[in-house]
Write an enzyme that holds these catalytic residues in place. Structure first.
Site, PDB file in Angstrom:
ATOM      1  N   ARG A 220     -16.948   2.478  -1.635  1.00  0.00           N
ATOM      2  CA  ARG A 220     -16.298   3.250  -2.806  1.00  0.00           C
ATOM      3  C   ARG A 220     -17.280   3.209  -3.793  1.00  0.00           C
ATOM      4  O   ARG A 220     -17.162   4.586  -4.565  1.00  0.00           O
ATOM      5  CB  ARG A 220     -15.068   2.259  -3.077  1.00  0.00           C
ATOM      6  CG  ARG A 220     -13.971   2.205  -1.829  1.00  0.00           C
ATOM      7  CD  ARG A 220     -12.884   3.140  -2.022  1.00  0.00           C
ATOM      8  NE  ARG A 220     -12.022   2.885  -1.176  1.00  0.00           N
ATOM      9  CZ  ARG A 220     -10.809   1.913  -1.092  1.00  0.00           C
ATOM     10  NH1 ARG A 220     -10.361   1.887  -2.658  1.00  0.00           N
ATOM     11  NH2 ARG A 220     -10.034   1.849  -0.257  1.00  0.00           N
TER      12      ARG A 220
ATOM     13  N   ASP B 107       1.857   4.658 -11.696  1.00  0.00           N
ATOM     14  CA  ASP B 107       1.048   4.038 -10.887  1.00  0.00           C
ATOM     15  C   ASP B 107      -0.330   3.914 -11.763  1.00  0.00           C
ATOM     16  O   ASP B 107      -0.207   4.728 -12.892  1.00  0.00           O
ATOM     17  CB  ASP B 107       0.377   5.156  -9.779  1.00  0.00           C
ATOM     18  CG  ASP B 107      -0.370   4.199  -8.901  1.00  0.00           C
ATOM     19  OD1 ASP B 107       0.175   3.883  -7.776  1.00  0.00           O
ATOM     20  OD2 ASP B 107      -1.516   3.822  -8.867  1.00  0.00           O
TER      21      ASP B 107
HETATM   22  C1  LIG Z   1      -0.598   0.648  -1.041  1.00  0.00           C
HETATM   23  S1  LIG Z   1      -0.188   1.559  -2.453  1.00  0.00           S
HETATM   24  C2  LIG Z   1       1.788   1.446  -2.290  1.00  0.00           C
HETATM   25  C3  LIG Z   1       2.414   2.770  -2.328  1.00  0.00           C
HETATM   26  C4  LIG Z   1       4.150   2.698  -2.196  1.00  0.00           C
HETATM   27  N1  LIG Z   1       4.616   1.553  -3.161  1.00  0.00           N
HETATM   28  C5  LIG Z   1       4.154   2.209  -0.672  1.00  0.00           C
HETATM   29  O1  LIG Z   1       4.843   1.252  -0.482  1.00  0.00           O
HETATM   30  O2  LIG Z   1       4.269   3.179   0.082  1.00  0.00           O
HETATM   31  C6  LIG Z   1      -0.266   0.535  -3.824  1.00  0.00           C
HETATM   32  C7  LIG Z   1      -0.234   1.413  -5.060  1.00  0.00           C
HETATM   33  O3  LIG Z   1      -0.585   0.199  -6.088  1.00  0.00           O
HETATM   34  C8  LIG Z   1      -1.315   0.806  -7.004  1.00  0.00           C
HETATM   35  N2  LIG Z   1      -1.627  -0.236  -8.258  1.00  0.00           N
HETATM   36  C9  LIG Z   1      -2.682  -1.129  -7.992  1.00  0.00           C
HETATM   37  N3  LIG Z   1      -2.814  -2.007  -8.926  1.00  0.00           N
HETATM   38  C10 LIG Z   1      -1.844  -1.440  -9.939  1.00  0.00           C
HETATM   39  C11 LIG Z   1      -1.408  -1.887 -11.278  1.00  0.00           C
HETATM   40  N4  LIG Z   1      -2.138  -2.851 -11.795  1.00  0.00           N
HETATM   41  N5  LIG Z   1      -0.383  -1.192 -11.739  1.00  0.00           N
HETATM   42  C12 LIG Z   1       0.254  -0.106 -11.147  1.00  0.00           C
HETATM   43  N6  LIG Z   1      -0.148   0.203 -10.016  1.00  0.00           N
HETATM   44  C13 LIG Z   1      -1.224  -0.432  -9.199  1.00  0.00           C
HETATM   45  C14 LIG Z   1      -2.436   1.672  -6.510  1.00  0.00           C
HETATM   46  O4  LIG Z   1      -3.168   2.497  -7.291  1.00  0.00           O
HETATM   47  C15 LIG Z   1      -1.523   2.269  -5.342  1.00  0.00           C
HETATM   48  O5  LIG Z   1      -1.312   3.557  -5.587  1.00  0.00           O
END
Ligand SMILES: C[S@@+](CC[C@H](N)C(=O)[O-])C[C@H]1O[C@@H](n2cnc3c(N)ncnc32)[C@H](O)[C@@H]1O
Length: 285
Positions: A48, A154
């Site tokens: 990445r 997010d």
């Molecule tokens: C795997 S996705 C899950 C999306 C959705 N909730 C689902 O279950 O399909 C995880 C998301 O968490 C976000 N994320 C990671 N760390 C975070 C943080 N500290 N605060 C807010 N969002 C975060 C990432 O950017 C990503 O878009």
């Protein structure tokens, strides 16, 4: 032969990721976003960040490391770095049991109250599939005289742009149950062929905001009937999971529900939730 030579040339020119640089990248992403990158994820750091190194005209991970060490806390490079190291996999109607629980258990009880607006927070909304799924389901199952609002947030600013755009590749259409394929989306024509968009009356129910779950601030106190915080706690170390669940507890209304991902748990954490289903918790008044 030529292609192989080109690949080898590429490989020779790929900068090495030294252990001390890797450790720096891992420690700053955990400090800023809570994301703990275990050894199995270290290749992801390499792939990445490689593109960013060439985009910045740098020659090594060490140069990128030095660049990060030399910039201010609010430099836009930090947001780019964070966006690169998040994992954003998501689908419409992912972990569908949660939406069934919403329709079968939560909404019938809520509809007996005199509340007018059902409020939901999708707290790691990625590219928008989760909050739009919620909007589709609520639109269908709340009566005409009740309203709903969804806050989607997010940490990653790139996924929030995609979410706000509300346009998806047609290959994702099959994630939607048939009744929603017919009622909730519009297929693109001409230039937009191969894409669909979420219908405006559903899209307008969702508002977007950048929010870092591991920061103290919250979008309210006792403010939401339902919070979805799914498939993000899995990236956090236990103390951050603990911090986030405490924050979500005070953000939710008494009687409200929390959904976490099916492969996540609050085991080993002292908490006040009542477990009411698989990865479903209630803030009992
Ligand atoms: C795997 S996705 C899950 C999306 C959705 N909730 C689902 O279950 O399909 C995880 C998301 O968490 C976000 N994320 C990671 N760390 C975070 C943080 N500290 N605060 C807010 N969002 C975060 C990432 O950017 C990503 O878009």
């Amino acid at each position: 032969m030529i292609a192989n030579a080109a690949k080898n040339w590429g490989a020779q020119n790929t900068p090495e990721l030294e252990e001390h640089d890797l450790l720096y990248f891992c420690s700053v992403i955990e400090e800023r976003a809570g994301i703990y990158l275990k050894p199995a994820k270290h290749d992801l750091v390499r792939t990445r960040l490689r593109s960013r190194i060439s985009a910045r005209g740098l020659e090594s991970f060490t140069e990128y490391c030095d660049l990060l060490k030399g910039i201010a806390k609010n430099d836009p490079e930090w947001q780019i770095f964070t966006n690169l190291l998040t994992t954003n996999k998501t689908d419409f109607f992912r972990e569908i049991k949660h939406f069934e629980f919403l329709v079968e258990k939560i909404l019938p009880t809520w509809l007996k109250t005199s509340e007018k607006t059902f409020k939901v927070w999708s707290a790691a909304s990625s590219t928008g599939e989760e909050p739009y799924t919620l909007a589709m389901v609520l639109q269908r199952h709340l009566g005409k005289d009740r309203d709903f609002k969804i806050l989607a947030s997010d940490i990653d600013t790139e996924v929030l742009k995609t979410a706000q755009n509300a346009v998806y590749a047609v290959s994702k259409k099959s994630e939607l149950p048939l009744e929603y394929q017919q009622s909730a989306i519009e297929l693109g024509q001409d230039n937009a062929r191969g894409w669909f968009r979420i219908k405006p009356q559903i899209k307008e129910k969702v508002s977007f905001k950048q929010h870092n779950l591991i920061e103290k601030s919250a979008p309210g106190q006792n403010a939401f009937d339902l919070i979805l915080c799914r498939n993000v706690l899995i990236y956090f170390a236990q103390e951050n999971v603990d911090f986030v669940q405490t924050k979500l507890f005070s953000t939710l209304k008494p009687g409200g529900h929390l959904f976490i991902g099916h492969s996540e748990s609050l085991q080993g954490i002292k908490h006040q939730w009542k477990s009411v289903g698989p990865s479903i918790f209630k803030k009992v008044p």
